[in-house]
Design a protein around this motif. Structure first.
Motif, PDB file in Angstrom:
ATOM      1  N   ARG A  65       0.819  -1.297  -0.040  1.00 14.14           N
ATOM      2  CA  ARG A  65       0.029   0.045   0.083  1.00 14.14           C
ATOM      3  C   ARG A  65       0.809   1.273   0.115  1.00 14.14           C
ATOM      4  O   ARG A  65       2.307   1.214   0.360  1.00 14.14           O
ATOM      5  CB  ARG A  65      -0.811  -0.063   1.218  1.00 14.14           C
ATOM      6  CG  ARG A  65      -0.076   0.017   2.502  1.00 14.14           C
ATOM      7  CD  ARG A  65      -1.273   0.225   3.608  1.00 14.14           C
ATOM      8  NE  ARG A  65      -0.523   0.146   4.832  1.00 14.14           N
ATOM      9  CZ  ARG A  65       0.002   0.937   5.410  1.00 14.14           C
ATOM     10  NH1 ARG A  65       0.285   2.143   4.982  1.00 14.14           N
ATOM     11  NH2 ARG A  65       0.694   0.823   6.748  1.00 14.14           N
ATOM     12  N   ALA A  66       0.471   2.235  -0.445  1.00 10.70           N
ATOM     13  CA  ALA A  66       1.090   3.668  -0.408  1.00 10.70           C
ATOM     14  C   ALA A  66       1.163   4.250   1.086  1.00 10.70           C
ATOM     15  O   ALA A  66       0.482   3.912   1.977  1.00 10.70           O
ATOM     16  CB  ALA A  66       0.196   4.508  -1.319  1.00 10.70           C
ATOM     17  N   ASP A  67       2.435   4.671   1.334  1.00 10.79           N
ATOM     18  CA  ASP A  67       2.804   5.352   2.569  1.00 10.79           C
ATOM     19  C   ASP A  67       1.830   6.497   2.838  1.00 10.79           C
ATOM     20  O   ASP A  67       1.544   7.246   2.005  1.00 10.79           O
ATOM     21  CB  ASP A  67       4.215   5.555   2.679  1.00 10.79           C
ATOM     22  CG  ASP A  67       5.173   4.381   2.585  1.00 10.79           C
ATOM     23  OD1 ASP A  67       4.819   3.305   3.261  1.00 10.79           O
ATOM     24  OD2 ASP A  67       6.424   4.395   2.393  1.00 10.79           O
ATOM     25  N   GLN A  68       1.202   6.390   3.938  1.00 11.48           N
ATOM     26  CA  GLN A  68       0.338   7.703   4.100  1.00 11.48           C
ATOM     27  C   GLN A  68       0.892   8.124   5.528  1.00 11.48           C
ATOM     28  O   GLN A  68       0.925   7.430   6.386  1.00 11.48           O
ATOM     29  CB  GLN A  68      -1.134   7.368   4.095  1.00 11.48           C
ATOM     30  CG  GLN A  68      -1.671   7.172   2.790  1.00 11.48           C
ATOM     31  CD  GLN A  68      -3.079   6.558   2.866  1.00 11.48           C
ATOM     32  OE1 GLN A  68      -3.495   6.176   3.890  1.00 11.48           O
ATOM     33  NE2 GLN A  68      -3.478   5.999   1.589  1.00 11.48           N
TER      34      GLN A  68
END
Length: 97
Positions: A65-68
């Motif tokens: 998943r994309a880093d948020q």
């Protein structure tokens, strides 16, 4: 998969290996449960899985998943249940001399 009956697996022998003392009633109960489990395994062995890929998808890339950026836990809340704290840190017993 070769045919395995619950009679070929001795619950008393397995209990001795595990150093368990079982009553005759427990032995009978576990023998029945083992027989049921082996019956289910036998059912699974009959399922046709020739069309199922063992590795899942052919494209073996990591699905990340994309880093948020998310808000951090406040220090006071993080230390709220600590048995000992000092200078906004957890205090633990020393284990290395």
């Amino acid at each position: 998969m070769p045919e395995t009956s619950s009679q070929s697996i001795d619950v008393t022998y397995v209990a001795d290996l595990a150093r368990l003392r079982l009553s005759p009633e427990e032995i009978a109960t576990f023998q029945k449960q083992l027989s049921d489990v082996l019956g289910y395994v036998g059912q699974l062995a009959e399922v046709d899985v020739s069309h199922v890929s063992l590795l899942g998808e052919a494209d073996l890339k990591n699905q990340l998943r994309a880093d948020q950026l998310t808000p951090c836990l406040p220090v006071a809340e993080a230390l709220a249940n600590a048995p000992a704290q000092e200078n906004n840190l957890f205090v633990v017993p020393r284990i290395v001399e």
